[in-house]
Design a protein around this motif. Structure first.
Motif, PDB file in Angstrom:
ATOM      1  N   LEU A  33      80.762 -27.462 -31.133  1.00 43.44           N
ATOM      2  CA  LEU A  33      80.268 -27.081 -29.818  1.00 43.44           C
ATOM      3  C   LEU A  33      81.378 -26.415 -29.020  1.00 43.44           C
ATOM      4  O   LEU A  33      82.541 -26.829 -29.094  1.00 43.44           O
ATOM      5  N   LYS A  34      81.014 -25.406 -28.235  1.00 37.36           N
ATOM      6  CA  LYS A  34      81.962 -24.743 -27.340  1.00 37.36           C
ATOM      7  C   LYS A  34      82.274 -25.712 -26.197  1.00 37.36           C
ATOM      8  O   LYS A  34      81.411 -26.468 -25.770  1.00 37.36           O
ATOM      9  N   ILE A  35      83.538 -25.666 -25.729  1.00 37.05           N
ATOM     10  CA  ILE A  35      83.954 -26.611 -24.687  1.00 37.05           C
ATOM     11  C   ILE A  35      85.009 -25.967 -23.807  1.00 37.05           C
ATOM     12  O   ILE A  35      85.766 -25.107 -24.256  1.00 37.05           O
TER      13      ILE A  35
ATOM     14  N   LEU B  11      90.207 -27.929 -21.094  1.00 44.58           N
ATOM     15  CA  LEU B  11      90.657 -29.184 -20.484  1.00 44.58           C
ATOM     16  C   LEU B  11      89.723 -30.346 -20.837  1.00 44.58           C
ATOM     17  O   LEU B  11      90.187 -31.462 -21.111  1.00 44.58           O
ATOM     18  N   ASP B  12      88.420 -30.087 -20.840  1.00 43.02           N
ATOM     19  CA  ASP B  12      87.464 -31.123 -21.232  1.00 43.02           C
ATOM     20  C   ASP B  12      87.656 -31.503 -22.697  1.00 43.02           C
ATOM     21  O   ASP B  12      87.553 -32.672 -23.062  1.00 43.02           O
ATOM     22  N   GLY B  13      87.940 -30.508 -23.532  1.00 44.50           N
ATOM     23  CA  GLY B  13      88.137 -30.766 -24.957  1.00 44.50           C
ATOM     24  C   GLY B  13      89.282 -31.723 -25.205  1.00 44.50           C
ATOM     25  O   GLY B  13      89.182 -32.641 -26.026  1.00 44.50           O
ATOM     26  N   GLU B  14      90.385 -31.539 -24.492  1.00 46.53           N
ATOM     27  CA  GLU B  14      91.542 -32.435 -24.639  1.00 46.53           C
ATOM     28  C   GLU B  14      91.179 -33.864 -24.270  1.00 46.53           C
ATOM     29  O   GLU B  14      91.511 -34.814 -24.986  1.00 46.53           O
TER      30      GLU B  14
ATOM     31  N   LYS C   2      91.080 -24.832 -29.330  1.00 49.26           N
ATOM     32  CA  LYS C   2      91.187 -24.944 -27.879  1.00 49.26           C
ATOM     33  C   LYS C   2      89.808 -24.832 -27.218  1.00 49.26           C
ATOM     34  O   LYS C   2      89.565 -25.447 -26.192  1.00 49.26           O
ATOM     35  N   HIS C   3      88.914 -24.059 -27.808  1.00 50.10           N
ATOM     36  CA  HIS C   3      87.626 -23.766 -27.180  1.00 50.10           C
ATOM     37  C   HIS C   3      86.432 -24.402 -27.886  1.00 50.10           C
ATOM     38  O   HIS C   3      85.294 -24.208 -27.444  1.00 50.10           O
TER      39      HIS C   3
END
Length: 135
Positions: A54-56, A59-62, A80-81
Motif C-alpha cells: 500500500l502507498k503511504i 512519516l506514517d510509514g515509519e 519510503k512510500h
C-alpha cells in the motif's frame, strides 16, 4: 488478523471505490489495484504468506513499521512510500493490526494516488472522500 482476512477485507474495500480496476501486469498471482490506471495496492504471496503493498505517507510509514509487526517497508517497492501488510505478525511488545486500521490504510493509499492526479481526472475529492478531513 490472519493474512487471508487482510487480503479479503482490503479487496472488498478497494472494489467499492470509484474507478478501481484490477490488473495482472506481473502475472496471475499478483493483483494490482489501480485507480484511473495508477497503482495504489497490490495483493500477492510473499514466502507463502498473503500480503499487500500500500502507498503511504513516509512519516506514517515509519511510525507504522515501528508499531506493528504485521507492517514492514514495501517489498520490492520504494520503501519510503510503500508498506507491506502481511497479517499475523509477532505482537510481542507491539500493537495488532485490526480491521479499522486496515480500512484507514487502504483509504489513505487510494487517496494519496488520487491526490497526484489532475483535478479533472480525479474520481473523488481526496481531501474529503471516505470521511477524510472530518477531524
Amino acid at each position: 488478523m490472519d493474512p487471508d482476512t487482510v487480503l479479503r477485507l482490503a479487496h472488498e474495500q478497494a472494489m467499492q471505490y470509484p474507478s478501481v480496476k484490477i490488473d495482472y501486469p506481473f502475472g496471475p498471482d499478483n493483483a494490482v489495484y489501480k485507480v484511473r490506471g495508477k497503482m495504489f495496492m497490490m495483493a500477492y504471496e510473499l514466502r507463502g504468506v498473503p500480503s499487500l503493498n500500500l502507498k503511504i505517507d513516509p512519516l506514517d510509514g515509519e511510525v507504522l513499521t515501528d508499531a506493528y509487526a504485521e507492517i514492514s517497508p514495501g517489498y520490492h517497492m520504494n520503501k519510503k512510500h510503500w508498506i507491506t501488510v502481511a497479517g499475523e505478525g509477532d505482537s510481542a511488545g507491539g500493537d495488532r493490526l485490526d480491521a479499522e486500521l486496515l480500512h484507514d490504510l487502504v483509504l489513505e493509499s487510494y487517496c494519496l494516488v488520487v491526490t497526484k492526479m489532475s483535478k479533472r481526472d480525479r474520481p473523488v475529492d481526496p481531501d474529503v472522500f471516505g470521511g477524510r478531513g472530518d477531524d
